[in-house]
Design a protein around this motif. Sequence first.
Motif: not given
Lengths: 77, 205
Positions: A1-12, B182-188
């Motif tokens: 199961m992935l956690g909240c901390c994985d979201v930002e890493r995988l979001l793009f 891109l990701h950092r720009a989008r977050l900002a």
Amino acid sequence: MLGCCDVERLLFDYVQGTLEPEVKHRLDDHFRDCPPCIEFLRTYRQTIDVTRRFCCNRVEIPPTVRTKLEEFIHAEF
Amino acid sequence: MSKPDTQIDDVQLVARLKQRDKSALEELVHVHGAKMYGVALQFMRNESDAREVMQDALVSIWNKIGSFEGKSAFTSWIYRVTANAGLMALRKKKRRENDISLDAVGSDDDDAPLPALQLSDKRPLPDKVAMTGELGEQVRAAIDQLPEPYRVAVLLRDVEELPMAEVMQETGLSEPALKSRLHRARLALREALLPYLNGQDIQKS
């Protein structure tokens, strides 16, 4: 199961649709159970959307610039 | 199904440009100039440089119109030509300033978020540009504050919607570096625009 901390890493890649299907499925599972992350996803996507839609729209050319552009066209072409 | 009037107008505009009708250039500025200027202004952030970018774009359009085959919308093509002129102008400016190359500016090893973009002080955008719509104004102000390498990545990928491979080629960045930028720009941008996003009914146009 992935956690909240994985979201930002995988979001793009999630938003771009380039995640491995298995990872995407696991992230979908997380989103189903985590309202803050789904809200983060929603606003991340909105950011991309409003950037595209509003970035360069509805900017009027100042009259002085318009005049210089017309002069340029007459002189250069 | 019949084509909308704007598409018919563009077809005629392209035909006239291909016939080397110079008055078509004036009409191009009249019909599509505002968006072209908007693209140029986001790259250059000042009126004078934006005008030069538009001039460069007009020269490119005039010279390359023969190769426009209509596979993409004419508007997409001219905005792309304008974005490319903006990118070239930024590179030239960098060289003039004896700075390091655009590609190498900024550290992508650093995963720290960009400094917060300040929108609350509502500082005026460069030049007295007539703009309407609060969200649009805030979006432009936020992008305007991004450090240049981040702004360029956002403009090419998220605004002009160039494919990742093409943005990598234009910026000289590796895929991981471009994704990070891109990701950092989008977050900002997200952080700065959050008050305007909540409750907004965002429709895909």
